[in-house]
Design a protein around this motif. Sequence first.
Motif, short mmCIF file in Angstrom:
data_model
loop_
_atom_site.label_atom_id
_atom_site.label_comp_id
_atom_site.label_asym_id
_atom_site.label_seq_id
_atom_site.Cartn_x
_atom_site.Cartn_y
_atom_site.Cartn_z
N SER A 44 0.82 -1.20 0.00
CA SER A 44 0.00 0.00 0.00
C SER A 44 0.86 1.25 0.00
CB SER A 44 -0.97 -0.01 1.18
OG SER A 44 -0.31 -0.24 2.39
N ALA A 46 0.57 5.36 1.26
CA ALA A 46 -0.17 6.33 2.06
C ALA A 46 0.22 7.74 1.64
CB ALA A 46 0.14 6.15 3.55
N LYS A 72 -9.18 1.76 -2.22
CA LYS A 72 -8.89 3.03 -1.56
C LYS A 72 -9.55 3.05 -0.19
CE LYS A 72 -9.92 7.92 -2.15
NZ LYS A 72 -10.57 8.90 -3.00
N SER A 74 -9.29 5.37 3.92
CA SER A 74 -8.73 6.48 4.69
C SER A 74 -8.52 6.04 6.12
CB SER A 74 -9.67 7.68 4.67
OG SER A 74 -9.82 8.16 3.35
N ASP A 75 -7.56 6.68 6.79
CA ASP A 75 -7.33 6.34 8.20
C ASP A 75 -7.74 7.51 9.10
OD1 ASP A 75 -5.24 8.21 8.22
OD2 ASP A 75 -3.68 6.70 8.06
N TYR A 79 -4.94 10.38 6.29
CA TYR A 79 -4.20 9.87 5.14
C TYR A 79 -5.08 8.94 4.31
CZ TYR A 79 0.12 11.86 6.84
OH TYR A 79 1.08 12.75 7.24
N THR A 80 -4.86 8.97 3.03
CA THR A 80 -5.53 8.06 2.10
C THR A 80 -4.56 6.94 1.79
OG1 THR A 80 -6.81 9.86 1.14
CG2 THR A 80 -6.57 7.88 -0.20
N TRP A 81 -5.08 5.73 1.77
CA TRP A 81 -4.27 4.54 1.47
C TRP A 81 -4.79 3.89 0.20
CZ3 TRP A 81 -0.20 2.59 4.45
CH2 TRP A 81 0.00 3.21 5.68
N LEU A 83 -4.44 0.33 -1.43
CA LEU A 83 -3.98 -1.05 -1.23
C LEU A 83 -3.96 -1.75 -2.57
CD1 LEU A 83 -3.40 -3.59 0.55
CD2 LEU A 83 -5.88 -3.90 0.64
N SER A 117 5.21 3.90 1.77
CA SER A 117 4.73 2.72 1.05
C SER A 117 5.13 1.53 1.89
CB SER A 117 5.39 2.60 -0.33
OG SER A 117 5.03 3.70 -1.14
N VAL A 179 2.53 1.76 11.98
CA VAL A 179 1.46 2.04 11.00
C VAL A 179 0.27 1.14 11.33
CG1 VAL A 179 2.80 3.06 9.12
CG2 VAL A 179 2.71 0.58 9.34
N ALA A 182 -2.74 -0.31 9.01
CA ALA A 182 -2.44 -0.02 7.60
C ALA A 182 -3.06 -1.11 6.72
CB ALA A 182 -0.94 0.04 7.37
#
Length: 185
Positions: A44, A46, A72, A74-75, A79-81, A83, A117, A179, A182
């Motif tokens: 992934s 971020a 896609k 978000s945390d 942050y957008t992740w 995967l 990443s 993380v 994640a």
Amino acid sequence: MGWLDVLLGRSKPVKPNLDALFALPSAAVTLQAATGLTPTGLGSVAFRAAEGGAFASLERDVQALLGDRVEKSSDGYGYTWLLVRRPPEALSDLVTELHAVNSSLEGAGFGPSLLCSLVSFARRDGGRLAVVYLYKRGTFYPFAPLPGEKRDNALELQARGALEGELPLEKDLGRWFPVWGAPGL
């Protein structure tokens, strides 16, 4: 860096080297031999999403490029992740796709938005580990989560020993940020 920066103790930031990601497949062989950890096929990226049409268009392009292999999320930190899923034996393809995401964001001027990443590994006994690339430092570090937001420090140090010489590792252990949660870990 000027003489005033030296006097004030400022250092020049390290320039990220996204091509360092391509060393992960060979490092994974060493990691497996030393720890029994094998790639899961999950990785992934971020980043902090930016407002505006240019960023939204870029994000759509990246998702179109990777198709149904990308998810896609978000945390809680904003942050957008993204995967990316590949078969475990296709680590080189996974790394290439993570590199493409990072390069696309950087090339469009959103490099400062990149956080990290990661590529995920697992053992048969359930042990998990991520090899995390810190974009702003240009270094890697291992992160081994345990239930209850605890860390497997022994596994992280064992992985560091295995990966030394294979990847540019973060020497400051204080920068081995957890993380938690994640995607792909």
